[in-house]
Structure formats: C-alpha cells, structure tokens
Design a protein around this motif. Structure first.
Motif, PDB file in Angstrom:
ATOM      1  N   LYS A  15      64.724 -36.665  64.114  1.00  0.00           N
ATOM      2  CA  LYS A  15      63.653 -34.885  63.832  1.00  0.00           C
ATOM      3  C   LYS A  15      62.226 -34.596  63.571  1.00  0.00           C
ATOM      4  O   LYS A  15      61.591 -33.393  63.779  1.00  0.00           O
ATOM      5  N   GLN A  16      61.059 -35.464  63.811  1.00  0.00           N
ATOM      6  CA  GLN A  16      60.415 -35.429  63.937  1.00  0.00           C
ATOM      7  C   GLN A  16      59.247 -34.837  65.438  1.00  0.00           C
ATOM      8  O   GLN A  16      59.296 -34.238  65.301  1.00  0.00           O
ATOM      9  N   ILE A  17      60.038 -35.531  66.201  1.00  0.00           N
ATOM     10  CA  ILE A  17      59.851 -35.264  67.772  1.00  0.00           C
ATOM     11  C   ILE A  17      61.049 -33.467  67.727  1.00  0.00           C
ATOM     12  O   ILE A  17      59.825 -32.967  68.844  1.00  0.00           O
ATOM     13  N   LEU A  18      61.496 -33.904  67.487  1.00  0.00           N
ATOM     14  CA  LEU A  18      62.459 -31.715  67.787  1.00  0.00           C
ATOM     15  C   LEU A  18      61.034 -30.905  67.207  1.00  0.00           C
ATOM     16  O   LEU A  18      61.198 -29.790  68.099  1.00  0.00           O
ATOM     17  N   VAL A  19      60.991 -31.105  65.713  1.00  0.00           N
ATOM     18  CA  VAL A  19      60.175 -30.290  65.010  1.00  0.00           C
ATOM     19  C   VAL A  19      59.030 -30.233  65.534  1.00  0.00           C
ATOM     20  O   VAL A  19      58.269 -28.792  66.464  1.00  0.00           O
ATOM     21  N   ARG A  20      58.037 -31.093  66.623  1.00  0.00           N
ATOM     22  CA  ARG A  20      57.076 -30.939  67.345  1.00  0.00           C
ATOM     23  C   ARG A  20      56.666 -30.331  68.157  1.00  0.00           C
ATOM     24  O   ARG A  20      56.174 -29.649  68.545  1.00  0.00           O
TER      25      ARG A  20
END
Length: 107
Positions: free
Chosen positions: A74-79
């Motif tokens: 999730k964090q990488i996708l948002v970034r």
C-alpha cells in the motif's frame, strides 16, 4: 460502451482498500509466469525503476486478487501511483475503489 466492446474487455482486478495490500517492500523477487511471461528477471524492490515496472505488470496482468495482495504494497502503491503507466480501465477501477489514489492523481 457497446456490447461488442465489453465482450473483449480484460477482466482486471483491484483491491477494495489499501489495507489489503501487504506486498514486500525490500529485497528482490521474480514474478510468476502467470503475471510476467517475458524473460525471467528479478525485481530489486529498492530500485524505483524496477518497482514501477513490477507494479505496472501486476496491476495489468493479475486476474486474481490474491496476486495483487501478495505483490503490491500500500505505501509503495500510493507513492508510485502518479508514475505508473496503466490502461485507463485499470486506473479508473483502482481510483473508484480506493479514493485516496484519485485524490493523489488530482493533486
């Protein structure tokens, strides 16, 4: 959209929430053939260029939500969201299900 167009649409999948996405954040991984049928290559998760290619591949090719949950974080996708080159249907599906992504694109 005409019936003929819908008949040939690809069956994309998307998570219902970011919390489902618990993919790896470090190390290297090689995607299974069902997702990446090209030359076998490990993706270095510390390299944004590798991440972009891997995320585009998974979001385009996954036909089961389990693959998305396993490989997308999730964090990488948002970034990376604004940097991903995705078919309009994929982007729309994800942004409809996860409004945080749509807000990120509009910013």
């Amino acid at each position: 959209m005409s019936q003929a167009t819908r008949w040939f649409a690809r069956p994309y999948v998307a998570a219902e929430s970011l919390d489902e996405l618990r993919g790896p954040t470090r190390g290297t991984l090689t995607l299974p053939r069902r997702l990446d049928w090209g030359p076998r290559r490990p993706f270095d998760l510390n390299n944004d260029r590798h991440l972009v290619i891997m995320y585009e591949t998974v979001l385009n090719e996954a036909r089961q939500i389990e693959d998305v949950r396993q490989y997308i974080n999730k964090q990488i996708l948002v970034r990376l969201w604004d940097r991903l080159t995705l078919p309009p249907d994929v982007r729309r599906l994800w942004e409809e299900r996860i409004p945080e992504l749509r807000k990120r694109s509009a910013a």
